[in-house]
Write a protein that holds these residues in place. Structure first.
Motif, PDB file in Angstrom:
ATOM      1  N   GLN A  81       0.829  -1.207   0.000  1.00  0.00           N
ATOM      2  CA  GLN A  81       0.000   0.000   0.000  1.00  0.00           C
ATOM      3  C   GLN A  81       0.865   1.260   0.000  1.00  0.00           C
ATOM      4  O   GLN A  81       0.631   2.190  -0.762  1.00  0.00           O
ATOM      5  CB  GLN A  81      -0.935  -0.005   1.205  1.00  0.00           C
ATOM      6  CG  GLN A  81      -1.876   1.193   1.214  1.00  0.00           C
ATOM      7  CD  GLN A  81      -2.702   1.270   2.468  1.00  0.00           C
ATOM      8  OE1 GLN A  81      -2.253   0.851   3.541  1.00  0.00           O
ATOM      9  NE2 GLN A  81      -3.906   1.802   2.347  1.00  0.00           N
ATOM     10  N   LYS A  82       1.862   1.289   0.836  1.00  0.00           N
ATOM     11  CA  LYS A  82       2.745   2.461   0.907  1.00  0.00           C
ATOM     12  C   LYS A  82       3.502   2.666  -0.400  1.00  0.00           C
ATOM     13  O   LYS A  82       3.698   3.795  -0.845  1.00  0.00           O
ATOM     14  CB  LYS A  82       3.731   2.312   2.070  1.00  0.00           C
ATOM     15  CG  LYS A  82       3.070   2.407   3.414  1.00  0.00           C
ATOM     16  CD  LYS A  82       4.076   2.190   4.522  1.00  0.00           C
ATOM     17  CE  LYS A  82       3.400   2.222   5.877  1.00  0.00           C
ATOM     18  NZ  LYS A  82       4.346   2.059   6.965  1.00  0.00           N
ATOM     19  N   LEU A  83       3.927   1.576  -1.021  1.00  0.00           N
ATOM     20  CA  LEU A  83       4.648   1.673  -2.283  1.00  0.00           C
ATOM     21  C   LEU A  83       3.743   2.206  -3.384  1.00  0.00           C
ATOM     22  O   LEU A  83       4.172   3.002  -4.223  1.00  0.00           O
ATOM     23  CB  LEU A  83       5.201   0.297  -2.657  1.00  0.00           C
ATOM     24  CG  LEU A  83       6.148   0.223  -3.838  1.00  0.00           C
ATOM     25  CD1 LEU A  83       7.422   1.014  -3.553  1.00  0.00           C
ATOM     26  CD2 LEU A  83       6.508  -1.228  -4.133  1.00  0.00           C
ATOM     27  N   ALA A  84       2.482   1.790  -3.393  1.00  0.00           N
ATOM     28  CA  ALA A  84       1.534   2.283  -4.391  1.00  0.00           C
ATOM     29  C   ALA A  84       1.360   3.792  -4.270  1.00  0.00           C
ATOM     30  O   ALA A  84       1.352   4.517  -5.273  1.00  0.00           O
ATOM     31  CB  ALA A  84       0.187   1.574  -4.238  1.00  0.00           C
ATOM     32  N   VAL A  85       1.259   4.278  -3.056  1.00  0.00           N
ATOM     33  CA  VAL A  85       1.101   5.720  -2.842  1.00  0.00           C
ATOM     34  C   VAL A  85       2.395   6.461  -3.188  1.00  0.00           C
ATOM     35  O   VAL A  85       2.379   7.484  -3.878  1.00  0.00           O
ATOM     36  CB  VAL A  85       0.681   6.002  -1.379  1.00  0.00           C
ATOM     37  CG1 VAL A  85       0.694   7.485  -1.088  1.00  0.00           C
ATOM     38  CG2 VAL A  85      -0.699   5.417  -1.102  1.00  0.00           C
ATOM     39  N   ALA A  86       3.521   5.935  -2.745  1.00  0.00           N
ATOM     40  CA  ALA A  86       4.804   6.609  -2.958  1.00  0.00           C
ATOM     41  C   ALA A  86       5.188   6.678  -4.434  1.00  0.00           C
ATOM     42  O   ALA A  86       5.750   7.678  -4.887  1.00  0.00           O
ATOM     43  CB  ALA A  86       5.906   5.906  -2.169  1.00  0.00           C
ATOM     44  N   GLN A  87       4.897   5.630  -5.195  1.00  0.00           N
ATOM     45  CA  GLN A  87       5.294   5.604  -6.604  1.00  0.00           C
ATOM     46  C   GLN A  87       4.154   5.980  -7.542  1.00  0.00           C
ATOM     47  O   GLN A  87       4.330   5.955  -8.757  1.00  0.00           O
ATOM     48  CB  GLN A  87       5.849   4.230  -6.972  1.00  0.00           C
ATOM     49  CG  GLN A  87       7.159   3.946  -6.294  1.00  0.00           C
ATOM     50  CD  GLN A  87       7.880   2.759  -6.903  1.00  0.00           C
ATOM     51  OE1 GLN A  87       7.457   2.164  -7.890  1.00  0.00           O
ATOM     52  NE2 GLN A  87       9.009   2.419  -6.318  1.00  0.00           N
ATOM     53  N   ASN A  88       2.983   6.294  -6.976  1.00  0.00           N
ATOM     54  CA  ASN A  88       1.836   6.737  -7.765  1.00  0.00           C
ATOM     55  C   ASN A  88       1.495   5.739  -8.871  1.00  0.00           C
ATOM     56  O   ASN A  88       1.292   6.114 -10.022  1.00  0.00           O
ATOM     57  CB  ASN A  88       2.086   8.136  -8.342  1.00  0.00           C
ATOM     58  CG  ASN A  88       0.813   8.791  -8.821  1.00  0.00           C
ATOM     59  OD1 ASN A  88      -0.264   8.501  -8.318  1.00  0.00           O
ATOM     60  ND2 ASN A  88       0.933   9.660  -9.805  1.00  0.00           N
ATOM     61  N   ARG A  89       1.442   4.465  -8.498  1.00  0.00           N
ATOM     62  CA  ARG A  89       1.115   3.407  -9.445  1.00  0.00           C
ATOM     63  C   ARG A  89       0.491   2.228  -8.714  1.00  0.00           C
ATOM     64  O   ARG A  89       0.593   2.123  -7.499  1.00  0.00           O
ATOM     65  CB  ARG A  89       2.352   2.961 -10.220  1.00  0.00           C
ATOM     66  CG  ARG A  89       3.396   2.279  -9.353  1.00  0.00           C
ATOM     67  CD  ARG A  89       4.702   2.033 -10.034  1.00  0.00           C
ATOM     68  NE  ARG A  89       4.641   0.940 -10.980  1.00  0.00           N
ATOM     69  CZ  ARG A  89       5.702   0.427 -11.578  1.00  0.00           C
ATOM     70  NH1 ARG A  89       6.900   0.920 -11.334  1.00  0.00           N
ATOM     71  NH2 ARG A  89       5.584  -0.557 -12.437  1.00  0.00           N
ATOM     72  N   ALA A  90      -0.141   1.359  -9.449  1.00  0.00           N
ATOM     73  CA  ALA A  90      -0.783   0.186  -8.848  1.00  0.00           C
ATOM     74  C   ALA A  90       0.269  -0.822  -8.386  1.00  0.00           C
ATOM     75  O   ALA A  90       1.265  -1.049  -9.063  1.00  0.00           O
ATOM     76  CB  ALA A  90      -1.719  -0.462  -9.857  1.00  0.00           C
ATOM     77  N   GLY A 124      -3.829   4.290  -2.445  1.00  0.00           N
ATOM     78  CA  GLY A 124      -3.744   3.302  -1.384  1.00  0.00           C
ATOM     79  C   GLY A 124      -5.032   2.552  -1.130  1.00  0.00           C
ATOM     80  O   GLY A 124      -5.134   1.806  -0.172  1.00  0.00           O
ATOM     81  N   GLN A 125      -6.032   2.726  -2.000  1.00  0.00           N
ATOM     82  CA  GLN A 125      -7.306   2.026  -1.836  1.00  0.00           C
ATOM     83  C   GLN A 125      -7.231   0.664  -2.510  1.00  0.00           C
ATOM     84  O   GLN A 125      -6.727   0.550  -3.625  1.00  0.00           O
ATOM     85  CB  GLN A 125      -8.443   2.844  -2.440  1.00  0.00           C
ATOM     86  CG  GLN A 125      -9.796   2.227  -2.240  1.00  0.00           C
ATOM     87  CD  GLN A 125     -10.922   3.058  -2.835  1.00  0.00           C
ATOM     88  OE1 GLN A 125     -10.677   4.031  -3.530  1.00  0.00           O
ATOM     89  NE2 GLN A 125     -12.147   2.671  -2.551  1.00  0.00           N
TER      90      GLN A 125
END
Length: 169
Positions: A45-54, A127-128
């Motif tokens: 979840q944190k990686l998705a938010v940090a890298q702005n990707r799924a 992050g959803q």
């Protein structure tokens, strides 16, 4: 002499009851694996938010893994922050290598999800969590909450992913 006999009786009682528990690893393996599952999903979840990707979370009966695509192709596997996963015998068996963020379940430990068909999902850039069939920005049909049960020796540890927020606990 009485003290020596008392010490021997106490040592015998400890040996009878405590030694068996001392050498059982199942409970510790289940707790450790539950912590690993929680941390891997949170990191996704944190990686998705940090890298702005799924970021896709793949869960089956034997492993938990993170990838940047639904098929977990070799070029799209998430590299662990430390460079390698645990490298345990089970992880190497189920994950086919140690250079991506994937952990295999220890022997003596079982893993299941509820609901069963929602084991793999992805986090969007906010992050959803989304079900694999959903395409962002459509509405998510991710069942909330998703519960990942890790069992060993009659004890069950549960990792929960909330449907609306993706909160992992």
């Amino acid at each position: 002499m009485i003290e020596l006999v008392a010490v021997m009786v106490i040592a015998g009682l400890l040996a009878t009851f405590a030694v068996n528990r001392f050498f059982q690893r199942d409970t510790f393996d289940a707790r450790g694996f539950a912590d690993q599952v929680t941390n891997i999903v949170r990191y996704g979840q944190k990686l998705a938010v940090a890298q702005n990707r799924a970021v896709f979370v793949s869960i089956d009966a034997n492993k938990v893994a993170l990838c940047f695509d639904a098929g977990c192709s070799n070029a799209q596997k998430v590299v662990p922050p430390t460079g390698n996963n645990s490298g345990s015998k089970e992880t190497l068996q189920y994950c086919l290598g140690s250079n991506w963020l994937c952990e295999g379940r220890p022997s003596g430990v079982t893993m299941s999800t509820d609901p069963v068909k929602s084991a793999s999902f992805y986090f969007d850039a906010l992050g959803q969590p989304y079900a694999l069939a959903n395409v962002f920005p459509d509405a998510s049909t991710f069942p909330g909450p998703l519960q990942i049960s890790i069992q060993s020796n009659g004890l069950t540890r549960t990792v929960t992913v909330e449907g609306e927020t993706g909160y992992v606990h």
